[in-house]
Design an enzyme around this catalytic site. Sequence first.
Site, PDB file in Angstrom:
ATOM      1  N   LYS A  79      -5.332   7.239 -72.939  1.00 28.17           N
ATOM      2  CA  LYS A  79      -4.629   5.978 -73.218  1.00 28.17           C
ATOM      3  C   LYS A  79      -4.961   5.509 -74.625  1.00 28.17           C
ATOM      4  CE  LYS A  79      -4.080   1.308 -71.205  1.00 28.17           C
ATOM      5  NZ  LYS A  79      -4.547   0.390 -70.139  1.00 28.17           N
ATOM      6  N   SER A 154      -0.993  -1.557 -67.240  1.00 24.11           N
ATOM      7  CA  SER A 154      -0.671  -1.223 -68.616  1.00 24.11           C
ATOM      8  C   SER A 154      -0.862   0.258 -68.957  1.00 24.11           C
ATOM      9  CB  SER A 154      -1.523  -2.064 -69.563  1.00 24.11           C
ATOM     10  OG  SER A 154      -2.899  -1.752 -69.392  1.00 24.11           O
ATOM     11  N   SER A 178      -4.668  -2.165 -64.173  1.00 28.64           N
ATOM     12  CA  SER A 178      -3.913  -1.278 -65.061  1.00 28.64           C
ATOM     13  C   SER A 178      -4.096   0.214 -64.842  1.00 28.64           C
ATOM     14  CB  SER A 178      -4.230  -1.590 -66.519  1.00 28.64           C
ATOM     15  OG  SER A 178      -3.487  -2.702 -66.914  1.00 28.64           O
TER      16      SER A 178
HETATM   17  N1  GLN Z   1      -1.369  -6.834 -65.654  1.00 28.57           N
HETATM   18  C1  GLN Z   1      -2.634  -7.458 -65.911  1.00 28.57           C
HETATM   19  C2  GLN Z   1      -2.583  -8.180 -67.235  1.00 28.57           C
HETATM   20  O1  GLN Z   1      -1.553  -8.165 -67.836  1.00 28.57           O
HETATM   21  C3  GLN Z   1      -3.731  -6.438 -65.899  1.00 28.57           C
HETATM   22  C4  GLN Z   1      -3.700  -5.549 -67.094  1.00 28.57           C
HETATM   23  C5  GLN Z   1      -4.860  -4.624 -67.161  1.00 28.57           C
HETATM   24  O2  GLN Z   1      -5.491  -4.289 -66.158  1.00 28.57           O
HETATM   25  N2  GLN Z   1      -5.176  -4.227 -68.361  1.00 28.57           N
HETATM   26  O3  GLN Z   1      -3.525  -8.777 -67.667  1.00 28.57           O
END
Ligand code: GLN
Length: 479
Positions: A79, A154, A178
Amino acid sequence: MEICELTAHELAGRLQAREVSAEEATQACLDRIAETDAELGAYLTVTADLALEQARAVDSRRRAGEALPAVAGVPVAIKDVLCTRGVRTTCASRILENFVPPYDAAAVERCNEAGLPMIGKTNMDEFAMGSSTENSAFKVTRNPRAIDRVPGGSSGGSAAAVAGNEAFWALGSDTGGSIRQPASLCGLVGIKPTYGRVSRYGLIAYASSLDQVGPLTKDVRDAALLLGVIAGHDGRDSTSADLPVPDYVAELEKGVQGLKAGVPAQLLGQGIDPAVRDCVLAAVDRLVALGLEVEETQMPHIDYSLPVYYILAPAEAASNLARYDGVRYGHRTAKPVSDIYDMFAKTRSEGFGPEVRLRIMLGTYALSAGYYDAYYLKALRVRTLIKRNFDEAWQKYDVLLSPTSPTVAFKVGEKADDPLQMKLADICTIPINLAGIPAASVPCGEVDGLPVGLQIMGRPFQEDVILRVAYACEQTMSG
Ligand code: GLN
């Protein structure tokens, strides 16, 4: 079956038997990327030359009869939130569009040491803020299981790369879901390890008290293997735990007999698609048939997870992202500026996308004088209450079970303009980050032909128990 369709452990077996070379496996991934990534959009950077060079090095060491790690030669996707020495690392943000880190993240270093060629850097929501990978400054990633749908986020690029056979496995990061949510939406296994299990050194910070690095894989055995590669103490991350790392693979086949599971009522009710709930409960029944003892349980403070998270995560993000000021590194405005404050303002408004700007504003507000006590401090207190709900649950249960995502993969664009609906996608995953505990998502069925994930939560540092239950669940799927 084509090489790129193998699981990582299947490929590792063939590499060891010298039926395939690491170079061939890497080339197979690169060929698949060339065929499908224009449509999928999983990668921001493909490091073909580097990957082939790393693969050839493994091949020649193997030919020389050197003792190599069991997984040596299995290509991995990373990532774009993890720093990679000499390879552009953008966090899917304009502000880091041309950033080339001078060092590797600890998790990347471990992959190097294990001999995993790095195929490339995957797309994500900008600074890991989002649940659909639509918040990338560069492109939208699509779900290989249904091309008109999102892969989740994400870590959507990592999930799409693995599910689309453009990588054998991948690393993601998880601050509120995420890793697990994209795993669920793409039909993969994903683990958010215990806070402290995997070093955060070189992980570009979103919300430092919640962030963890973890694997996204085609099956549970692969997840156990890749977690084993990246887990362990690192003095460069002050929150890294100095605890031994078990042999996760050795634990897999121990079965669920004698284990006790709770199903929190709070994670099955409002907001969960009834078809997803039924699919998850059917998987729980299959585990019961294998000897898992299950009962419903109450964890009342979990209901406050979303508001607590959306105060704490933006507050930490506002502070972490203050470093992108156009002075030391990253984008700097090319427009004329009147003074340094004007330079900061122009640089940051050009460099950050709308979701990131929104979170910086929310976080700055929650931390400002007069609101700090009312919001930030109160959220910290409720976080403790949520954690206590879990501490109490561990008195009775070895694991807790729930859906990972309240819905199957939604359509590209469907929730992009509805921030509340988007945030509700994390309703089941966020409590785990607040409590700092480990959790996995494992495929447990389908609704309308789209994958559904079962979330398995465990005691701190008991990823091995989670993996055991995940493995049992996986057996009920293939059997
Ligand atoms: N969707 C959540 C956010 O936008 C979690 C994102 C993540 O785990 N990085 O904060």
